[in-house]
Design a protein around this motif. Sequence first.
Motif, short mmCIF file in Angstrom:
data_model
loop_
_atom_site.label_atom_id
_atom_site.label_comp_id
_atom_site.label_asym_id
_atom_site.label_seq_id
_atom_site.Cartn_x
_atom_site.Cartn_y
_atom_site.Cartn_z
N GLU A 96 0.83 -1.21 0.00
CA GLU A 96 0.00 0.00 0.00
C GLU A 96 0.87 1.26 0.00
O GLU A 96 0.85 2.04 0.96
CB GLU A 96 -0.92 -0.01 1.22
CG GLU A 96 -1.87 -1.19 1.30
CD GLU A 96 -2.98 -1.12 0.27
OE1 GLU A 96 -3.15 -0.05 -0.36
OE2 GLU A 96 -3.69 -2.14 0.08
N PRO A 97 1.64 1.49 -1.06
CA PRO A 97 2.55 2.65 -1.04
C PRO A 97 1.80 3.99 -1.05
O PRO A 97 2.24 4.94 -0.39
CB PRO A 97 3.37 2.48 -2.32
CG PRO A 97 2.55 1.60 -3.21
CD PRO A 97 1.81 0.68 -2.29
N VAL A 98 0.68 4.09 -1.77
CA VAL A 98 -0.04 5.37 -1.83
C VAL A 98 -0.60 5.71 -0.45
O VAL A 98 -0.48 6.86 0.03
CB VAL A 98 -1.17 5.31 -2.87
CG1 VAL A 98 -2.00 6.58 -2.82
CG2 VAL A 98 -0.59 5.11 -4.27
N GLU A 99 -1.21 4.74 0.22
CA GLU A 99 -1.71 4.97 1.58
C GLU A 99 -0.57 5.37 2.52
O GLU A 99 -0.72 6.25 3.37
CB GLU A 99 -2.40 3.71 2.10
CG GLU A 99 -2.88 3.85 3.54
CD GLU A 99 -3.46 2.57 4.10
OE1 GLU A 99 -3.51 2.43 5.33
OE2 GLU A 99 -3.87 1.70 3.30
N THR A 100 0.57 4.72 2.37
CA THR A 100 1.72 5.00 3.23
C THR A 100 2.19 6.44 3.06
O THR A 100 2.39 7.16 4.05
CB THR A 100 2.87 4.02 2.92
OG1 THR A 100 2.42 2.68 3.16
CG2 THR A 100 4.08 4.32 3.79
N TYR A 101 2.36 6.89 1.82
CA TYR A 101 2.82 8.26 1.59
C TYR A 101 1.75 9.28 1.97
O TYR A 101 2.06 10.33 2.56
CB TYR A 101 3.22 8.45 0.13
CG TYR A 101 4.61 7.95 -0.19
CD1 TYR A 101 5.73 8.69 0.17
CD2 TYR A 101 4.80 6.74 -0.83
CE1 TYR A 101 7.01 8.24 -0.12
CE2 TYR A 101 6.08 6.27 -1.12
CZ TYR A 101 7.18 7.01 -0.76
OH TYR A 101 8.43 6.56 -1.02
N SER A 102 0.49 9.00 1.65
CA SER A 102 -0.56 9.98 1.96
C SER A 102 -0.71 10.15 3.46
O SER A 102 -0.95 11.27 3.95
CB SER A 102 -1.89 9.56 1.32
OG SER A 102 -2.34 8.31 1.81
N THR A 103 -0.55 9.08 4.22
CA THR A 103 -0.65 9.16 5.68
C THR A 103 0.58 9.79 6.29
O THR A 103 0.49 10.74 7.09
CB THR A 103 -0.87 7.76 6.28
OG1 THR A 103 -2.07 7.19 5.75
CG2 THR A 103 -0.97 7.83 7.79
N ASN A 104 1.75 9.29 5.92
CA ASN A 104 2.98 9.69 6.61
C ASN A 104 3.52 11.04 6.15
O ASN A 104 4.20 11.72 6.93
CB ASN A 104 4.04 8.61 6.44
CG ASN A 104 3.66 7.31 7.13
OD1 ASN A 104 2.68 7.27 7.88
ND2 ASN A 104 4.40 6.26 6.86
N VAL A 105 3.22 11.43 4.92
CA VAL A 105 3.72 12.72 4.43
C VAL A 105 2.62 13.78 4.50
O VAL A 105 2.71 14.73 5.28
CB VAL A 105 4.27 12.60 2.99
CG1 VAL A 105 4.85 13.94 2.54
CG2 VAL A 105 5.35 11.52 2.92
N MET A 106 1.55 13.60 3.72
CA MET A 106 0.49 14.61 3.73
C MET A 106 -0.25 14.64 5.07
O MET A 106 -0.72 15.70 5.50
CB MET A 106 -0.49 14.38 2.59
CG MET A 106 0.09 14.73 1.23
SD MET A 106 0.83 16.38 1.15
CE MET A 106 -0.58 17.42 1.55
N GLY A 107 -0.33 13.50 5.73
CA GLY A 107 -0.92 13.50 7.07
C GLY A 107 -0.14 14.38 8.02
O GLY A 107 -0.72 15.13 8.83
N THR A 108 1.18 14.33 7.93
CA THR A 108 2.02 15.20 8.76
C THR A 108 1.82 16.66 8.39
O THR A 108 1.74 17.53 9.27
CB THR A 108 3.51 14.80 8.60
OG1 THR A 108 3.68 13.46 9.05
CG2 THR A 108 4.41 15.73 9.40
N VAL A 109 1.72 16.96 7.10
CA VAL A 109 1.44 18.33 6.66
C VAL A 109 0.13 18.81 7.28
O VAL A 109 0.04 19.93 7.81
CB VAL A 109 1.36 18.40 5.11
CG1 VAL A 109 0.85 19.77 4.66
CG2 VAL A 109 2.73 18.12 4.49
#
Length: 370
Positions: free
Chosen positions: A110-123
Motif C-alpha cells: 500500500e505505497p499510496v496509503e503510506t505516503y498519503s498518511t505519513n507525508v500529507m498526514g504530517t502536513v
Amino acid sequence: MKARMDGQMHGQVNPKFWKGKRVFLTGHTGFKGGWAALWLQHMGAVVKGFSLPPPTSPSLFEQAHVATGMESELGDIRDLAAITNSMVRFNPDILIHMAAQPLVRLSYREPVETYSTNVMGTVHVLEAARKCANLKAIVNITTDKCYENREWEWGYRENEPMGGHDPYSNSKGCAELVTSAYRKSFFSKPGSPALASVRAGNVIGGGDWAEDRLVPDILRAFEKQQAVVIRNPSATRPWQHVLEPLSGYFVLAENLYTGDHPDFADGWNFGPKDEDVQPVGWICDHMVKLWGHNASWQLDDQANPHEANYLKLDISKAKRHLQWQPQWNLGTALEKIVHWHKAWLAGDNARELCIQHINEYTHISNKEAA
C-alpha cells in the motif's frame, strides 16, 4: 547534573509538569500511542486522541480501555478539515503526533496509503497546529528508518541525510523534511510553538498485535505452540521497550514547552545502549528461553522484500543535552513483554498491567537518577 527547581532530575519525566496540561495525541489507538495515552493519563494530563480505529484485533486500545480517562475521537489525518476542527476545538498546550502507517512490508503493498498518511498526514497535522492559539510544543514522531541506510556499523546521528529504501522508510524521511520546512517557515517566529522531530528504534512491549512485527509474530506462534518462522535472523536493530522512547519524547516536550533551550527544536534520536543493538536471532533465542514450553523458531526459506540489515542510532545528543538515557536493558524489556502477555492470557487487566510497568519503569528511572 543539576536538579530542577521542583526537585525533578533532568532526563527524567516530570509528572508534576504534565498534571493539567492539555495534550493532543494523534495515533492513540495504536500500540505506541496507547502506551503514551495511558502514561499521560496516569500523570494527570488532559488528553485528547485523534486516530483511525485500532489497526488490530485484539488491540491495546480496546484491551486496556485506553479511551477511559481521555477524550477519544476517531478520524483520519488525511482529512485536513477533520484534524483541524478537532485540534482547534481542543486547544492544546502540547501536540504529540504519532499517527502513521508504521509497517515496512505493508508499505510495499500500500505505497499510496503510506505516503498519503505519513507525508500529507504530517502536513495536515502541522497545518492544524498553526491555528492553535495556546500551543507551545510539538513533538513529531518519525522513525530510525528515516535515515539513508548505508549498512554501516556505527549509529546514525541526527544530521545524517534522510532517505529510505522502502516506501515506509522513505515516507518517514519525507516527513522529516516536511517537519524541517515547517519549523523554518512557520515555527521559528517569536511566540510560535517549538517543533521537534524524534526518531526511535524498534519499539517493543506488551499489547502489540501488529502484523509482520517480530515480537508479536513470536508471541502468536508461541500461543499456538508453533515454531516462529524468521525471515532474516542476522538483521540487527536498536530494540527498546516502548517506555524508553516515550520517556524521551516527554522529557523533550517539557523542555520545548518551557522554551529555555530554543535550539532543542530539532531532530533527536532515542535509542538503546550499544549492547542492546542485537540481531533478530538473539531476540528469538531469548524469547524461547523466557517462554519455555517447547517454544522454538525456524528460518523462512521464501523470498521476501528488501529490509535494512543493520541499523543503529547514536543517542549522544539526547544523553548530553537532555540527560536522557535508556533505563531497561534488552533482557529486561523481553522479560516485561513475556510477563505482560502471559498475565493477559491468564485474564489479568491489561490497563493495570500497563500502569504496573509504567510505575516500575519510573521507579527505576528515579532510582537511577538519584
